[in-house]
Design an enzyme around this catalytic site. Structure first.
Site, PDB file in Angstrom:
ATOM      1  N   GLU A 172       0.441  10.426 -64.468  1.00 51.38           N
ATOM      2  CA  GLU A 172       0.946  11.111 -65.672  1.00 51.38           C
ATOM      3  C   GLU A 172       0.465  12.553 -65.794  1.00 51.38           C
ATOM      4  O   GLU A 172      -0.008  12.974 -66.845  1.00 51.38           O
ATOM      5  CB  GLU A 172       0.594  10.275 -66.912  1.00 51.38           C
ATOM      6  CG  GLU A 172       1.132   8.850 -66.811  1.00 51.38           C
ATOM      7  CD  GLU A 172       0.796   7.967 -68.014  1.00 51.38           C
ATOM      8  OE1 GLU A 172      -0.028   8.382 -68.845  1.00 51.38           O
ATOM      9  OE2 GLU A 172       1.372   6.864 -68.107  1.00 51.38           O
ATOM     10  N   ASN A 217       2.175   9.322 -59.826  1.00 44.69           N
ATOM     11  CA  ASN A 217       2.824   8.309 -60.661  1.00 44.69           C
ATOM     12  C   ASN A 217       3.218   8.913 -62.009  1.00 44.69           C
ATOM     13  O   ASN A 217       2.427   9.597 -62.634  1.00 44.69           O
ATOM     14  CB  ASN A 217       1.826   7.158 -60.873  1.00 44.69           C
ATOM     15  CG  ASN A 217       2.472   5.867 -61.314  1.00 44.69           C
ATOM     16  OD1 ASN A 217       3.532   5.491 -60.815  1.00 44.69           O
ATOM     17  ND2 ASN A 217       1.846   5.171 -62.252  1.00 44.69           N
ATOM     18  N   HIS A 257       9.027   2.235 -67.440  1.00 46.77           N
ATOM     19  CA  HIS A 257       8.913   1.578 -68.748  1.00 46.77           C
ATOM     20  C   HIS A 257      10.206   1.914 -69.489  1.00 46.77           C
ATOM     21  O   HIS A 257      10.371   3.012 -70.001  1.00 46.77           O
ATOM     22  CB  HIS A 257       7.691   2.094 -69.510  1.00 46.77           C
ATOM     23  CG  HIS A 257       6.396   1.682 -68.884  1.00 46.77           C
ATOM     24  ND1 HIS A 257       5.989   0.362 -68.840  1.00 46.77           N
ATOM     25  CD2 HIS A 257       5.444   2.395 -68.246  1.00 46.77           C
ATOM     26  CE1 HIS A 257       4.822   0.283 -68.218  1.00 46.77           C
ATOM     27  NE2 HIS A 257       4.470   1.505 -67.836  1.00 46.77           N
ATOM     28  N   ASP A 289       9.052  -2.498 -67.091  1.00 51.99           N
ATOM     29  CA  ASP A 289       9.296  -3.470 -68.158  1.00 51.99           C
ATOM     30  C   ASP A 289      10.387  -2.891 -69.051  1.00 51.99           C
ATOM     31  O   ASP A 289      10.730  -1.714 -68.929  1.00 51.99           O
ATOM     32  CB  ASP A 289       8.033  -3.871 -68.948  1.00 51.99           C
ATOM     33  CG  ASP A 289       7.208  -2.707 -69.469  1.00 51.99           C
ATOM     34  OD1 ASP A 289       7.775  -1.603 -69.642  1.00 51.99           O
ATOM     35  OD2 ASP A 289       6.010  -2.888 -69.729  1.00 51.99           O
TER      36      ASP A 289
HETATM   37  C1  XIL Z   1      -1.888   0.119 -69.994  1.00 54.40           C
HETATM   38  C2  XIL Z   1      -2.427  -1.287 -69.896  1.00 54.40           C
HETATM   39  O1  XIL Z   1      -1.387  -2.169 -69.654  1.00 54.40           O
HETATM   40  C3  XIL Z   1      -3.118  -1.645 -71.190  1.00 54.40           C
HETATM   41  O2  XIL Z   1      -3.725  -2.914 -71.091  1.00 54.40           O
HETATM   42  C4  XIL Z   1      -4.162  -0.593 -71.531  1.00 54.40           C
HETATM   43  O3  XIL Z   1      -4.734  -0.869 -72.767  1.00 54.40           O
HETATM   44  C5  XIL Z   1      -3.531   0.788 -71.563  1.00 54.40           C
HETATM   45  O4  XIL Z   1      -2.887   1.026 -70.326  1.00 54.40           O
HETATM   46  N1  XIL Z   1       1.136   3.678 -68.011  1.00 54.40           N
HETATM   47  C6  XIL Z   1       0.147   3.395 -67.103  1.00 54.40           C
HETATM   48  C7  XIL Z   1      -0.664   2.184 -67.264  1.00 54.40           C
HETATM   49  O5  XIL Z   1       0.014   4.111 -66.096  1.00 54.40           O
HETATM   50  O6  XIL Z   1      -1.963   2.317 -66.769  1.00 54.40           O
HETATM   51  C8  XIL Z   1      -0.697   1.723 -68.693  1.00 54.40           C
HETATM   52  O7  XIL Z   1      -1.367   0.477 -68.740  1.00 54.40           O
HETATM   53  C9  XIL Z   1       0.690   1.631 -69.259  1.00 54.40           C
HETATM   54  C10 XIL Z   1       1.365   2.976 -69.234  1.00 54.40           C
END
Ligand code: XIL
Length: 398
Positions: A172, A217, A257, A289
């Site tokens: 990110e 990523n 996502h 997801d």
């Molecule tokens: C999320 C996890 O699923 C959670 O359990 C945690 O509290 C926060 O992070 N993008 C990412 C992941 O790169 O690492 C994140 O995972 C979700 C969004």
């Protein structure tokens, strides 16, 4: 008839009769469906088997503690995934209890689980602005941050060198809203190290592990909306700068996502994939997801809409042989971050993953498997990879 179709019918019948929607598993008075009508989804019919047969990596993020305590969950992961990633096990807040120590317990367990079950492992993540340890804000500063990052990567990536499929080296890094001309996120790493932190991280990762695919990523780059478009342009520009400076980047992770409503996948996404191919970068779907928070509560309807998003997205992405992995962010709705972050206003459990909270496959599972089935054998992750990175096939193919 598929269980889902049956459920949809049941829901309709239930609604008409004023019953609670989604609860009865069969229409009262009709023959109860026997096991035989349920489509097979385990073993040879699993996503894992279908993906492996087509040279594709498919799997999920896992909660390492859950793998030890929840047998049903561990069984599902073993059956369905040929690649896993720790949902948090390799983040800074887990690995770094203090500024000068490491805690590898969960990370080691993750790798052990994967290897015992002949799965590949992704590493997530060596550098991110979130899930930093508590001490970070007080103890990291402009003087020590560059060294801190390099040392961390040397230790962590070095510890698992040769055993990782890929590393999310920087997660990110782009945030157009932060207003910088280069599109970089105003993250603690940027503030402390300067914009060179990204290439420093990739160089450190390559020095520590010559084999893992080093990945940038990113989220929010999947749709055809203006925000996605702008962010894709910024990510592309960053990757071009990296390539021009010989930064060792091998892949881009598209987190994926997605949202249950309003998502269109089209020319922008396709163009991005073509640009990645031109840059010689693989594309990995790293955190898929589909958030159903904007859909009404009816379970059957949510499953249908969510499945359609899976289908449209994966049909578009997986037809491209340069997309070499599909990883969902969790596998069962029993364990999804979306029940804690970005959750539904009505507080119903999210139905965002291929298996529901009882570990039954939902429409999303069948949509994923159908998309995977459209891949032809020999396409996929093996294309263009140096032989060293193919060795796992001999070790892990099943
Ligand atoms: C999320 C996890 O699923 C959670 O359990 C945690 O509290 C926060 O992070 N993008 C990412 C992941 O790169 O690492 C994140 O995972 C979700 C969004």
């Amino acid at each position: 008839m598929r269980r889902r179709e049956l459920l949809a019918l049941t829901a309709k019948a239930g609604a008409g009769a004023g019953l609670q929607v989604g609860l009865p598993r069969w229409i009262p008075g009709r023959a109860k469906p026997t096991k035989a009508v349920e489509p097979a989804y385990t073993g040879a019919d699993s996503l894992r088997a279908h993906a492996t047969a087509r040279g594709l990596l498919a799997g999920c993020a896992v909660d390492v503690a859950g793998l030890k305590t929840d047998e049903d969950y561990a069984g599902l992961v073993k059956d369905q995934a040929n690649i896993i990633v720790g949902e948090s096990a390799m983040k800074w807040d887990r690995l770094r209890p203090t500024i000068d120590s490491y805690e590898f317990g969960e990370a080691d367990e993750l790798i052990a689980f994967a290897e015992a079950n002949k799965m590949r492992v992704r590493g997530h993540t060596l550098c991110w602005h979130r899930q930093l340890p508590k001490w970070f804000a007080a103890e990291a500063n402009e003087k020590n941050a560059r060294e801190l990052l390099a040392e961390h990567i040397k230790h962590v990536a070095g510890r698992y060198a040769g055993r990782m499929h890929s590393w999310d080296v920087v997660n990110e890094a782009v945030s157009v809203e932060d207003g910088r001309p280069d599109g970089l996120r105003d993250s603690p790493w940027l503030r402390l190290v300067g914009e060179g932190y990204i290439e420093a991280a990739f160089h450190a990762a390559r020095a520590a592990d010559a084999q893992a695919l080093l990945t940038l990523n990113e989220f929010g780059i999947e749709g055809e909306d203006r925000a996605s478009e702008k962010k894709r342009a910024a990510v592309l520009a960053l990757l071009r700068r990296m390539k021009a400076r010989d930064v060792p980047v091998d892949a881009v992770g598209v987190q994926s996502h997605l949202n249950g409503v309003g998502q269109v996948f089209g020319a922008g996404l396709q163009g991005f994939r073509e640009q990645m191919r031109e840059l010689g970068l693989q594309v990995l779907i790293t955190e898929m997801d589909v958030n159903d928070r904007e859909l009404a509560g009816d379970e059957g309807m949510r499953d249908k809409v969510v499945a359609e998003v899976y289908r449209r997205y994966l049909d578009a992405m997986l037809k491209d042989a340069n997309v070499t992995a599909v990883v969902t962010w969790g596998i069962t709705d029993r364990r999804t971050w979306l029940n804690g972050e970005n959750q539904r206003a009505d507080e119903l459990r999210e139905r965002c993953l291929p298996f529901d909270a009882e570990s039954r496959p939902v429409g999303a599972f069948f949509a994923m498997r159908d998309s995977v089935d459209k891949r032809t054998k020999t396409e996929g992750y093996s294309r263009g990879l140096p032989t060293a990175r193919l060795r796992w096939r001999e070790r892990f193919a099943r």
